[in-house]
Write an enzyme that holds these catalytic residues in place. Structure first.
Site, short mmCIF file in Angstrom:
data_model
loop_
_atom_site.label_atom_id
_atom_site.label_comp_id
_atom_site.label_asym_id
_atom_site.label_seq_id
_atom_site.Cartn_x
_atom_site.Cartn_y
_atom_site.Cartn_z
N LYS A 84 -27.14 4.54 -63.68
CA LYS A 84 -26.64 4.09 -65.31
C LYS A 84 -25.14 3.85 -64.69
CE LYS A 84 -25.99 9.01 -64.93
NZ LYS A 84 -25.61 10.40 -65.80
N TYR A 98 9.05 3.91 -65.38
CA TYR A 98 9.35 4.38 -66.80
C TYR A 98 9.78 5.94 -67.02
CZ TYR A 98 7.05 0.61 -68.35
OH TYR A 98 6.73 -0.51 -68.99
#
Length: 372
Positions: free
Chosen positions: A41, A268
């Site tokens: 999965k 930032y």
């Protein structure tokens, strides 16, 4: 083997199939003759569904576990004879394909069973199912007190075959809780036997259970996931007994080098301020690529086997690292982000994000190079 020629872009994901085979052999040696359901999965945990499937199939794995029916259809078109367990309910409109492709659903409620039976009648076919029992996860699965009724119904249905009984252990790290849940499950199995219900497969073992516990002989099927890909969850204060090897590696390269003066801020919000003159390298990889932003400012990548600490915030597609004074780096120098030297264990501990989440996010969207 990775080298600069292997990498054709700013980011390269390498899948080491030798390590996958190594991990598979460790599992086989641990479980003996039990049937393996290879859990694929989430695009094989970010490792690439089709290539991982083909490799495991070549190593005589015949059962595969999936959550997405589109993935199941893809694999069935490659090899119609493989057996696929569908871990969760498929959408109502896909039930016809559940029957058509002979998929094996986990079932836990009558509504789903009735829809499956109705479609079986239309297609004049019979389907194998595995009854999923909830023993504490409180996710998909029928409560154990209600399970006998549905097991009996399946047993008596002309369209359904009760091929398996299964459950999922939610707290492997807690030995007492896990043992209690296993005892509940075993008690239910005894109840089924008294009713002359004998499913072919009984399975409860995920990766953590396979590695950390002695497996009851009644459990004749296991569902390894994370350990296939090189990582395992251990009991508290206990080191893993088996040496699994990471299958996925992530590499990038330095694309720009510059000098930063003492007192200047980086990235930032200026959360890092240089305490001295330093050299930094720009790496073209960021949180879009699955690198968690909360490792900003202190985690590290490897360049020429040396730790290069992240400085400032991880950006969407860029990360800035400090280049140690004694390290010779040039544009194009290889950067190791996840590798056998720097396993995802480290990033998981630092970021407090699971191996599952990191692997799936790092492997998402990307082409991979498969090495054997």
């Amino acid at each position: 083997m990775y080298n600069n020629k292997t990498m054709g872009s700013n980011k390269t994901i390498i899948i080491n199939l030798n390590n996958l085979e190594h991990n598979l052999n460790l599992i086989k040696n641990k479980i003996g003759e039990k049937e393996i359901v290879a859990t694929l999965k989430g695009d094989a945990y970010g490792h690439g569904l089709i290539n991982i499937f083909k490799f495991l199939k070549s190593k005589n794995i015949n059962y595969f576990g999936l959550s997405n029916i589109e993935d199941a259809k893809t694999l069935k078109k490659i090899d119609k004879n493989i057996k696929i367990l569908m871990y969760i309910k498929v959408d109502k409109k896909e039930i016809k394909n559940l029957i058509k492709f002979e998929l094996v659903p986990f079932v836990s409620d009558f509504e789903y069973l009735f829809l499956i039976e109705k479609e079986c009648a239309l297609q004049k076919n019979k389907i194998k199912v595995h009854l999923k029992i909830d023993i504490g996860m409180n996710r998909y699965g029928i409560k154990i007190d209600d399970a006998l009724e549905i097991a009996t119904y399946i047993q008596n249905s002309k369209f359904l075959e009760l091929e398996g009984i299964c459950s999922h252990l939610p707290s492997i790290e807690n030995f007492k809780t896990t043992q209690k849940q296993i005892e509940q499950f075993l008690f239910f199995l005894e109840t089924l036997k008294q009713k002359n219900i004998h499913p072919k497969f009984v399975h409860i073992s995920n990766s953590g259970h396979i590695i950390n516990y002695k497996l009851n002989p009644q459990f004749n099927m296991v569902r390894p996931g994370l350990i296939l890909y090189g990582y395992c969850q251990s009991l508290k204060n206990k080191k893993p007994a088996l040496n699994f090897k990471p299958v996925l590696s992530l590499f990038s390269k330095v694309i720009f080098i510059k000098n930063v003066k003492k007192g200047e801020k980086i990235s930032y919000s200026g959360i890092f301020q240089a305490k001295e003159d330093m050299k930094i390298g720009i790496i073209p990889i960021g949180y879009f690529d699955g690198i968690p932003q909360n490792i900003s400012n202190d985690f590290y990548f490897l360049i020429n086997n040396k730790k290069c600490k992240i400085r400032g915030k991880v950006c969407m597609n860029l990360t800035i690292v400090e280049i140690p004074k004694d390290l010779k780096v040039k544009t194009g120098s290889k950067v190791e982000i996840v590798s056998e030297k720097l396993s995802i264990d480290e990033m998981s501990k630092f970021s407090k994000r699971s191996h599952y989440e990191l692997l799936c996010n790092i492997g998402k969207y990307e082409k991979r190079k498969y090495l054997d």
